[in-house]
Design an enzyme around this catalytic site. Structure first.
Site, PDB file in Angstrom:
ATOM      1  N   HIS A  39       1.946  27.686  42.804  1.00  0.00           N
ATOM      2  CA  HIS A  39       0.752  28.006  43.595  1.00  0.00           C
ATOM      3  C   HIS A  39      -0.460  27.359  42.964  1.00  0.00           C
ATOM      4  O   HIS A  39      -0.555  27.231  41.746  1.00  0.00           O
ATOM      5  CB  HIS A  39       0.548  29.512  43.738  1.00  0.00           C
ATOM      6  CG  HIS A  39       0.515  30.275  42.442  1.00  0.00           C
ATOM      7  ND1 HIS A  39       1.648  30.574  41.729  1.00  0.00           N
ATOM      8  CD2 HIS A  39      -0.518  30.790  41.739  1.00  0.00           C
ATOM      9  CE1 HIS A  39       1.320  31.257  40.650  1.00  0.00           C
ATOM     10  NE2 HIS A  39       0.008  31.396  40.621  1.00  0.00           N
ATOM     11  N   PHE A  40      -1.369  26.961  43.828  1.00  0.00           N
ATOM     12  CA  PHE A  40      -2.659  26.427  43.395  1.00  0.00           C
ATOM     13  C   PHE A  40      -3.723  27.463  43.701  1.00  0.00           C
ATOM     14  O   PHE A  40      -3.775  28.006  44.806  1.00  0.00           O
ATOM     15  CB  PHE A  40      -2.975  25.107  44.117  1.00  0.00           C
ATOM     16  CG  PHE A  40      -2.088  23.976  43.669  1.00  0.00           C
ATOM     17  CD1 PHE A  40      -2.423  23.204  42.570  1.00  0.00           C
ATOM     18  CD2 PHE A  40      -0.893  23.717  44.328  1.00  0.00           C
ATOM     19  CE1 PHE A  40      -1.591  22.176  42.136  1.00  0.00           C
ATOM     20  CE2 PHE A  40      -0.050  22.696  43.903  1.00  0.00           C
ATOM     21  CZ  PHE A  40      -0.402  21.922  42.807  1.00  0.00           C
TER      22      PHE A  40
HETATM   23  P1  5GP Z   1      -0.785  33.207  38.223  1.00  0.00           P
HETATM   24  O1  5GP Z   1      -1.297  34.136  37.161  1.00  0.00           O
HETATM   25  O2  5GP Z   1       0.709  33.292  38.365  1.00  0.00           O
HETATM   26  O3  5GP Z   1      -1.276  31.801  38.073  1.00  0.00           O
HETATM   27  O4  5GP Z   1      -1.425  33.699  39.574  1.00  0.00           O
HETATM   28  C1  5GP Z   1      -0.883  34.739  40.335  1.00  0.00           C
HETATM   29  C2  5GP Z   1      -1.996  35.266  41.194  1.00  0.00           C
HETATM   30  O5  5GP Z   1      -1.423  36.097  42.170  1.00  0.00           O
HETATM   31  C3  5GP Z   1      -3.029  36.110  40.427  1.00  0.00           C
HETATM   32  O6  5GP Z   1      -4.317  35.533  40.592  1.00  0.00           O
HETATM   33  C4  5GP Z   1      -2.921  37.487  41.065  1.00  0.00           C
HETATM   34  O7  5GP Z   1      -4.162  38.117  41.203  1.00  0.00           O
HETATM   35  C5  5GP Z   1      -2.276  37.195  42.401  1.00  0.00           C
HETATM   36  N1  5GP Z   1      -1.450  38.262  42.932  1.00  0.00           N
HETATM   37  C6  5GP Z   1      -0.567  39.023  42.245  1.00  0.00           C
HETATM   38  N2  5GP Z   1       0.056  39.880  43.068  1.00  0.00           N
HETATM   39  C7  5GP Z   1      -0.430  39.625  44.311  1.00  0.00           C
HETATM   40  C8  5GP Z   1      -0.147  40.191  45.605  1.00  0.00           C
HETATM   41  O8  5GP Z   1       0.677  41.079  45.789  1.00  0.00           O
HETATM   42  N3  5GP Z   1      -0.840  39.675  46.655  1.00  0.00           N
HETATM   43  C9  5GP Z   1      -1.771  38.686  46.514  1.00  0.00           C
HETATM   44  N4  5GP Z   1      -2.406  38.258  47.604  1.00  0.00           N
HETATM   45  N5  5GP Z   1      -2.050  38.139  45.312  1.00  0.00           N
HETATM   46  C10 5GP Z   1      -1.391  38.600  44.225  1.00  0.00           C
END
Ligand code: 5GP
Length: 140
Positions: free
Chosen positions: A103-104
């Protein structure tokens, strides 16, 4: 089309098993608001084809996501009033990657703010998310 492991949170979002707030979608990507934004308007862009991160992904999925990131940036800026954005893809837990699905992030930035890839922002209400998504969509 590769599917995410059944317990993958973004895979569940893609299948509609977990609610999300769409900003834009097409046959290749799905874009939705981060539930715990670093700043309001924080948007996530994922390919429909599953991969864990930017290196494991098919090149075409990376390019397709970035093409959509470029399309969304002006709309996110206009909807939030942010003059800048950070575009990020975390890879690995040590980098703060919490979700193993490519994801970006598009994060609106404001002078003097601070963002963290290790901490969630404040959880948004469905109303806050719907209002922000409508503002971004109106700019597309
Ligand atoms: P990462 O830390 O993997 O780069 O980003 C994951 C992102 O997903 C985080 O910014 C977090 O806030 C978001 N996130 C986690 N759980 C959920 C969810 O259930 N729904 C949505 N829309 N975002 C989520």
């Amino acid at each position: 089309m590769r599917e995410a492991p059944a317990d993958n949170i973004f895979g569940k979002i893609l299948k509609g098993e977990i609610p999300s707030t769409e900003v834009y979608s097409d046959n290749h990507v799905y874009c939705f608001l981060d539930l715990y934004p670093q700043n309001p308007g924080h948007t996530l862009v994922i390919p429909r084809n599953y991969s864990a991160n930017v290196v494991e992904a098919d090149e075409s999925d990376v390019f397709t996501c970035l093409r959509v990131v470029r399309k969304l940036i002006p709309a996110v800026k206009a909807a939030t009033g942010a003059a800048g954005v950070s575009v990020l893809a975390n890879m690995g837990r040590d980098a703060g990657q919490m979700v193993e699905y490519l994801h970006f992030h598009i994060i609106p930035r404001h002078p003097g703010d601070s963002i963290s890839m290790y901490e969630l922002g404040e959880q948004q209400t469905p109303e806050q998310l719907a209002e922000m998504a409508a503002r971004i969509r109106a700019e597309l």
